[in-house]
Each structure stands twice: as C-alpha cells, then as structure tokens.
Design a protein around this motif. Structure first.
Motif, short mmCIF file in Angstrom:
data_model
loop_
_atom_site.label_atom_id
_atom_site.label_comp_id
_atom_site.label_asym_id
_atom_site.label_seq_id
_atom_site.Cartn_x
_atom_site.Cartn_y
_atom_site.Cartn_z
N SER A 2 4.29 5.37 0.93
CA SER A 2 4.64 6.06 -0.40
C SER A 2 4.23 5.19 -1.45
O SER A 2 3.61 5.58 -2.52
N THR A 3 3.92 3.80 -1.17
CA THR A 3 3.27 3.03 -2.31
C THR A 3 1.76 3.01 -2.28
O THR A 3 1.22 3.01 -3.21
N LEU A 33 -2.30 5.71 -7.44
CA LEU A 33 -1.70 5.81 -6.35
C LEU A 33 -1.21 7.10 -5.93
O LEU A 33 -0.51 7.25 -4.82
N SER A 34 -1.19 7.97 -6.79
CA SER A 34 -0.75 9.30 -6.34
C SER A 34 -1.86 10.17 -5.81
O SER A 34 -2.50 10.95 -6.33
N ARG A 72 -0.27 5.61 -1.30
CA ARG A 72 -0.72 6.97 -1.63
C ARG A 72 0.43 7.81 -2.24
O ARG A 72 -0.15 9.05 -2.38
N GLY A 73 1.46 7.51 -2.52
CA GLY A 73 2.16 8.29 -3.22
C GLY A 73 2.67 9.33 -2.14
O GLY A 73 2.74 10.50 -2.46
N ASP A 74 2.55 9.22 -0.92
CA ASP A 74 2.65 9.92 0.19
C ASP A 74 4.18 10.23 0.75
O ASP A 74 4.48 9.45 1.76
N LEU A 78 5.86 12.09 -4.23
CA LEU A 78 6.02 10.90 -4.84
C LEU A 78 4.74 10.68 -5.61
O LEU A 78 4.71 9.80 -6.38
N SER A 79 3.78 11.62 -5.69
CA SER A 79 2.53 11.50 -6.50
C SER A 79 2.69 11.98 -7.71
O SER A 79 2.51 12.92 -8.47
#
Lengths: 294, 294
Positions: A41-42, B165-166, A44-46, A165-166
């Motif tokens: 999540s942090t 980071l997205s 890669r905004g994944d 999350l991106s």
C-alpha cells in the motif's frame, strides 16, 4: 481530525461462513506504528479503500460501500473480500464513534512485498466540520483527466472505476484547484465530457431532471450519488445517467459535488462562471444524507 | 528477497548545510511495524520514491537518483529533499549490503494525515536473481496508457514524469502482461507512440543508432537509460531521444528494457513478434551496468 479507533484485520476467505469474526481483529492505537515499510500500500499504492460516513454512530450505506470494495478488488485482482467480516469490522468501528460526524475507512492492501497475503485494516476518525461548504458551496475548476471517454472500456489495466490507494493524481488535482483560487476540481475527459471530482461525484439539475455522468466513463459509481438518486426518485424527480459535455456544467440550473463525508456541496462556480445555489434544496439533500441510511 | 536494513529519516530542510545527518536517522527492524495507519503514502499513494541498484555494496548512480527524487518532489509539491541528507542515508544503507546485488529504496511520503511534516525512510533488501532474464530476455506486450502524447505538457496535475507511490496501474499492467503469457508490458500512448515499461525504460537499436522515447512524453527519465547512453556515446555509437511510433518496436534491430535493478533485459518478442537478441552486446551492457558507476 481526531483519530478514534483502528482495527487490523486478518482477511478471511470470501466463502468463510462464520458470522463472528472477532478472532480475526486486533485493535491498535491509530497513532502507533502498525505497518511495516514493506507494505505494498505504501510502496506502490497497491490496494483499495472505501470511506464511509458515520452520523451519531450509524455507519451510512455500508452495503453499497462493501459492494464497491468487492468491485474494486475484482478490478485489481485482489482476493474477494469477505463482506460479512468487513461488515463486522465496520460495526465495531462505528461503536467507537461518538455523536456527530465521523468517517470510517476500510483499506485492503496487497500486503507486504513477497508476503503471504493481503493486509487489511479499518480506522475511525472525527470528520471535519463541513457545515459551511454544505451551506455556502464551493468554487470548482475543470481539469483535463487526460483520457478520452472510450479509454476505460478498452484499457482495464488502467483501473479506472476501481477505488485504489493510488490517489496521488486526485490529491494533485485538488492542489491545482486551490492554486487557482478554487476549492475543488471537476475532471473532464480529453474529448470534453464531464467525469467526476477527485473525491466526489457530480450531479447536475436541469429543471426537474437530475443527471450524473455515466459510470462507464471510467469513474467511480458514487455511493452518495446512488443514495441521493433513490431519494430523488422517491420524491418524483427524474434521474438519469448521461454522457455530459463539459459545456453543460455552466448551463445547469444547479450542481452539486456529493461524497460520503462532505455530503452534498453545492457548486457555486465553475471556471469562474457563477451557478445558482438552491439553498433550500441543498439543505433538504443534506438533511436526508445525515439521516440514518442503510 | 531478504530485507537487510531500514532507516527512518527526519527530513531536513533543503538548505540545511550539515554534512553529518546521523542524528536524523533511526534504524528500525524492516519487518517490524514502523508506519501508522494515517500515513498518506498508504492511504493515498501520496509520496515519491527511487530504487537504487547496489552491487557489492556500491550504490549505483546515486546522484542521478537523488536529482530525480528532487524533480518528483517539485512535480508533487513536496518540500525539496535535502540531497546531502539522503546521500548520507544511502551510504549507511549501502554499508549494510553484502557482496552481490541489492536494492536500496528511498521513500518520501507527504506524511501522516493532518500531521506536521513529510515522513521519509530508506530500505535495503537483496535483489532477485535477474541473471536469466538478462541472458534470455523477455517477451513484452504493448498496452495502451490511455493518454495521448500531448497530455503531460497540458495537464501537469496528472504527475506524469514524477515517480510517485501511486503505482497501482503499473502493477496492473504487469499482471495483464503475465495473463497474456508475456513477462512485461510496454506502454503506448493512445495516439500510438511508445512510452516506457511499467518499471523500466525502453531502448531500441537501429543499426549503430540507439534511441529511446523522449521523456517529455510523460515518462520517467530513466537513470539506467541515461547511464547506458553515456556508455554508448563513449563507445562511438549514436544515441537519440525520439518520438517513436509503436510500429517501430518490431522493426528494431534489437530492443531492451533497462532499469536500476534488473538492468538490461533484451526484449525477445513484442506482441508475439520475435525480435533478434544480441547476446554479446547485451552481456557487455550488463557488464558495464554491474561495474561501479557514480
């Protein structure tokens, strides 16, 4: 904003038929370290998320949010969330929300890099005071989203329509709007159609007809917009999903940006062109949106 | 992948002229909880990063990575990073990397929601074994990136050219490539020009001329591509930045995806069309890329 509560979830399989998932939950201090630096999540905004409005301890439209979470998971190839487990977590979080308005966030991350499984958590926090923007409205600017309206259908890997999350671009668009002296942005496709705001859906009024951009244009299907359309339908108004040219924005009789926490904010100007604000109708929208909704 | 090291940084102002920043660093267990759930990197993918290759404890092309970090910070309205502080942190992380290949990641996040300041950290981990893909190459598919080539210049809020980071879309594109039986993707603009891979730059060879897509098309300026072009220039080859139509991919004499950790991976097929792999030249590229570079 005050942090109220955070709960880390051990995600259950979607076919796990338990009704009590308490054993999968771990309450944590929301301000304390909880996530490792390997979190995707942090890095890669994944992952995906939902923000649920809470009024006097009642979480609003939980089912619609859970269904959208499941939809986002499908688009992102994440394991299907166990909605009963998430519902249980939301209920616990809501029980920690006092009178007034709060926000519950659900986050489902792809997990720690090379880790075994997704990670998930729920937070609750006090909502900002939105009474002024609900009454006085906001000024918006249109910003090119870069895509033509046909892109989402032909390029599903762009994850348009998933609430991921991106969100760096969404946040940059709001900064751009503020740098232009406005309060919020309205994204427009590169071929000139209205899409959505970075964190809200758009509703336009033309006479007794209320329209919103069709969600097949790569926008999120707004839970608040859905709920407000049901309310308008019950009130005898006509509601419709349309492909809306950008020029229609300033021709509208009224316009709102609607979202789960800010609720209905009337748009009082687009790109400097004033739009009438219907204070009475807006107040009735927010009365409805602040009432308990399931 | 083995986590080796993690360091949390208290970001210094860009005009802080110290040369020793050790007092701003806190070594942590990379597997332990370190970040709060309020982190905007996690909630919004709102931050920037760099991945630096490390060979036998030597961090490669640190200056180029730090300059790109500063460039990304400008595009994202983040405070300018203090490059001396980051350089110090990289040196400490590199000192924890054993013989062989590792990767150091730099992350600068907008911080905790409503928090006072950005958060920052550096990690070091073992690199995956890329020897096979460097020798045998990879199969790529082209994927529409949705934007036309003119979008980045007219819509800076889309953050094209910033390494944010997205990265959910980048990860989804690699999954899409794998679902089609390939190893990686090459993004193409909606008007048919070659852009980049989700985590790598593209270089094409035509005779003694090596070309890469011009970075004004909204792509990252690859540090490995830059370094390899300098190497090729020294070797008497011609290098150029061009606007490259997608059709040129399969007309090329050879093609590579180059990145900081995987280094030069020859492209052996695009959309099922075979491309010649020059094993000797590729090996010389990777010999160079594995040598100490500053």
């Amino acid at each position: 904003m005050t942090w109220r509560f955070a709960l880390v979830i051990e995600p259950a399989a979607s076919d796990d038929v338990r009704t009590d998932f308490a054993a999968d939950f771990r309450t944590i201090d929301p301000a304390a370290p909880a996530l490792s630096v390997g979190e995707l999540s942090t890095q890669r905004g994944d992952g995906i998320f939902e923000s649920i409005g809470v009024v006097d301890g009642h979480a609003q439209e939980v089912q619609a949010h859970l269904e959208r979470l499941a939809h986002s998971a499908r688009l992102c190839d994440l394991p299907a969330p166990n909605l009963a487990q998430w519902r249980h977590a939301v209920a616990i979080a809501a029980s920690h929300c006092p009178a007034g308005e709060s926000v519950i966030k659900l986050i489902l991350s792809r997990g720690v890099e090379h880790g075994p499984a997704p990670t998930a958590w729920v937070t609750a926090a006090g909502a900002p005071d939105n009474s002024r923007v609900r009454a006085e409205g906001l000024r918006a600017v249109t910003l090119d989203r870069g895509y033509d309206i046909g892109v989402p259908a032909r390029a599903p890997w762009l994850l348009l329509g998933a609430k991921t999350l991106s969100y760096a671009v969404n946040m940059a668009a709001i900064r751009e709007a503020k740098s232009r002296g406005a309060d919020d942005a309205i994204f427009v496709s590169s071929d000139g159609y209205v899409l959505e705001a970075p964190t809200a859906s758009l509703i336009l009024r033309r006479g007794d007809r209320f329209v919103t951009p069709a969600p097949n244009g790569g926008i999120l299907h707004g839970t608040t917009q859905l709920s407000l359309f049901e309310h308008l339908d019950r009130g005898g108004f006509v509601t419709a999903y349309e492909t809306i040219p950008a020029a229609a924005l300033t021709d509208a009789d009224a316009a709102w940006l609607v979202s789960s926490v800010r609720l209905a904010a009337p748009v009082r100007a687009v790109d400097g062109v004033e739009i009438a604000v219907d204070a009475e109708l807006t107040a009735s929208f927010n009365d409805y949106l602040l009432s308990p909704r399931d």
